[in-house]
Write a protein that holds these residues in place. Structure first.
Motif, PDB file in Angstrom:
ATOM      1  N   ARG A  76     -12.813  -7.374 -84.271  1.00 48.87           N
ATOM      2  CA  ARG A  76     -12.243  -6.965 -82.984  1.00 48.87           C
ATOM      3  C   ARG A  76     -13.029  -7.730 -81.932  1.00 48.87           C
ATOM      4  O   ARG A  76     -14.257  -7.748 -81.983  1.00 48.87           O
ATOM      5  CB  ARG A  76     -12.377  -5.446 -82.808  1.00 48.87           C
ATOM      6  CG  ARG A  76     -11.520  -4.670 -83.823  1.00 48.87           C
ATOM      7  CD  ARG A  76     -11.511  -3.186 -83.542  1.00 48.87           C
ATOM      8  NE  ARG A  76     -10.521  -2.503 -84.374  1.00 48.87           N
ATOM      9  CZ  ARG A  76     -10.779  -1.944 -85.558  1.00 48.87           C
ATOM     10  NH1 ARG A  76     -11.993  -1.972 -86.058  1.00 48.87           N
ATOM     11  NH2 ARG A  76      -9.827  -1.353 -86.251  1.00 48.87           N
ATOM     12  N   THR A 129      -1.352  -2.613 -90.944  1.00 46.18           N
ATOM     13  CA  THR A 129      -2.326  -1.539 -90.718  1.00 46.18           C
ATOM     14  C   THR A 129      -2.037  -0.399 -91.679  1.00 46.18           C
ATOM     15  O   THR A 129      -0.860  -0.072 -91.904  1.00 46.18           O
ATOM     16  CB  THR A 129      -2.309  -1.012 -89.267  1.00 46.18           C
ATOM     17  OG1 THR A 129      -2.978   0.257 -89.245  1.00 46.18           O
ATOM     18  CG2 THR A 129      -0.922  -0.815 -88.703  1.00 46.18           C
ATOM     19  N   GLU A 227      -7.488  12.121 -89.177  1.00 50.01           N
ATOM     20  CA  GLU A 227      -8.680  11.927 -88.336  1.00 50.01           C
ATOM     21  C   GLU A 227      -8.355  12.041 -86.845  1.00 50.01           C
ATOM     22  O   GLU A 227      -9.209  12.415 -86.044  1.00 50.01           O
ATOM     23  CB  GLU A 227      -9.321  10.565 -88.612  1.00 50.01           C
ATOM     24  CG  GLU A 227      -8.419   9.379 -88.268  1.00 50.01           C
ATOM     25  CD  GLU A 227      -9.101   8.022 -88.372  1.00 50.01           C
ATOM     26  OE1 GLU A 227     -10.315   7.954 -88.623  1.00 50.01           O
ATOM     27  OE2 GLU A 227      -8.383   7.013 -88.185  1.00 50.01           O
TER      28      GLU A 227
HETATM   29  O1  F6P Z   1      -6.386   1.045 -87.919  1.00 50.79           O
HETATM   30  C1  F6P Z   1      -6.951   1.142 -89.174  1.00 50.79           C
HETATM   31  C2  F6P Z   1      -8.128   2.076 -89.161  1.00 50.79           C
HETATM   32  O2  F6P Z   1      -8.644   2.167 -90.486  1.00 50.79           O
HETATM   33  C3  F6P Z   1      -7.835   3.485 -88.629  1.00 50.79           C
HETATM   34  O3  F6P Z   1      -7.207   4.298 -89.573  1.00 50.79           O
HETATM   35  C4  F6P Z   1      -9.194   3.937 -88.237  1.00 50.79           C
HETATM   36  O4  F6P Z   1      -9.134   4.894 -87.198  1.00 50.79           O
HETATM   37  C5  F6P Z   1      -9.851   2.674 -87.743  1.00 50.79           C
HETATM   38  O5  F6P Z   1      -9.146   1.597 -88.319  1.00 50.79           O
HETATM   39  C6  F6P Z   1     -11.314   2.558 -88.130  1.00 50.79           C
HETATM   40  O6  F6P Z   1     -11.780   1.342 -87.660  1.00 50.79           O
HETATM   41  P1  F6P Z   1     -13.230   0.723 -87.952  1.00 50.79           P
HETATM   42  O7  F6P Z   1     -13.030  -0.411 -88.880  1.00 50.79           O
HETATM   43  O8  F6P Z   1     -13.720   0.252 -86.648  1.00 50.79           O
HETATM   44  O9  F6P Z   1     -14.072   1.787 -88.559  1.00 50.79           O
END
Ligand code: F6P
Length: 326
Positions: A76, A129, A227
């Protein structure tokens, strides 16, 4: 027909999803078959800004459909949201002769693609996703594999919960949406599901079905918590206090993002990658590849981003009718 682009890039951005590799492979090989050069951009938009790019040949993507994750890495990039970052990324595209990019990821990835397109780079989004939370498409790459991973884990938990006559509260991913949680809950025969789309009273929606189940002689229970709705710890505390049942918490976490992609993810990802290159080759830009369950189509990114995806109400009603407290 002569392709409108000679060189394109492919990147994966945001959370990884099983099947991304199949999409990358389809992009690289479809480009090759059309006489278009393809460049792998590493670490999503971060790599575009840093100039981390490498030409990809059909051999480079051999044997990757069975691997989870993404061979070109993902990230990101906060810098990409600034005008300086965007300009540097667009300049790098110009220096490297990249005329279009296939951007594989979620809605944040599409927003980034749309911003980049304003600097003259053609972009096409491919939805990937595990959350399946993109409104313009019925399916996003990775969802099926993530569902199966979660189901496998909950099935295992159910064996031990049944043996010890406990309640299992399992938190699954899904970001702000409950699609993954609901599909898992139906698949494992959960007692209740807690999703962000529903304003849920825990006593009514979780404790009541447990009590009903107990009156019928049931001794073990499974509650699935998205979540984005609550935490498994909070829900478990309510269950313990209200029922006295020995209640255990499991947060599945990132295990849901890994593993060998299931057939559906390999196939849909390959089709979406193929569609994305066809759009760039025909001179298209600012589009998202979508799937309605039988046909692939595409729509403008801004239109796709303005859409809202609600929970499947009939699936939710179904769970209320067949939950394991009945
Ligand atoms: O968008 C995919 C996802 O796994 C979500 O389900 C979750 O909230 C988020 O990404 C977690 O992201 P990170 O990789 O920053 O922990």
């Amino acid at each position: 027909m002569e392709p409108k682009v000679r060189r394109i890039g492919v990147l994966t951005s945001g959370g990884d999803a099983p099947g991304m590799n199949a999409a990358i492979r389809a992009v690289v090989r479809t480009s090759h078959s059309m006489g278009i050069e393809c460049v792998g951009i590493k670490r999503g938009y971060h790599g575009l800004i840093a100039g981390e790019m490498t030409p990809m040949t059909p051999n480079d993507v051999s044997g990757i459909t069975s691997q989870g994750g993404t061979i070109i890495y993902t990230a990101r990039s906060p810098e990409f949201t600034t005008p300086e970052g965007l300009k540097r990324a667009a300049d790098n595209c110009r220096y490297s002769g990249i005329q279009g990019i296939v951007c594989i990821g979620g809605d944040g990835t599409f927003r980034g693609a749309q911003d980049l397109s304003k600097y003259g780079v053609a972009v096409v989004g491919v939805p990937a996703t595990i959350d399946n939370d993109i409104a313009c498409t019925s399916y996003t790459i990775g969802y099926d594999t993530a569902c199966n991973t979660a189901i496998d884990a909950v099935d295992k938990l159910n064996d031990t919960m049944r043996s010890h006559e406990r309640c299992s509260v399992v938190e699954v991913m899904g970001h702000r949406a409950g699609h993954l949680a609901l599909a898992v809950a139906i698949s494992v025969g959960a007692t209740a599901v807690v999703v962000p789309e529903k304003d849920i009273d825990l006593i009514e929606s979780v404790v009541r079905p447990i009590r009903e189940g107990r009156l019928r002689g049931r001794t073990n229970y499974t509650i699935i918590v998205a979540e984005g709705a609550s935490s498994a710890d909070k829900v478990a505390e309510v269950v313990r206090t209200e029922t006295g049942i020995d209640t255990r918490v499991t947060v599945l976490g990132h295990v849901q993002r890994g593993g060998r992609p299931q057939s559906r993810d390999r196939v849909v990802a390959s089709q979406m990658g193929y569609e994305a290159v066809k759009i760039l080759a025909s001179g298209g830009t600012n589009r998202v590849v979508c799937y309605d369950g039988s046909t692939f189509f595409n729509m403008p990114i801004d239109e796709a981003l303005s859409m809202k995806k609600g929970l499947d109400e009939e699936m939710y009603n179904l769970l209320q009718s067949i939950h394991s407290g009945v």
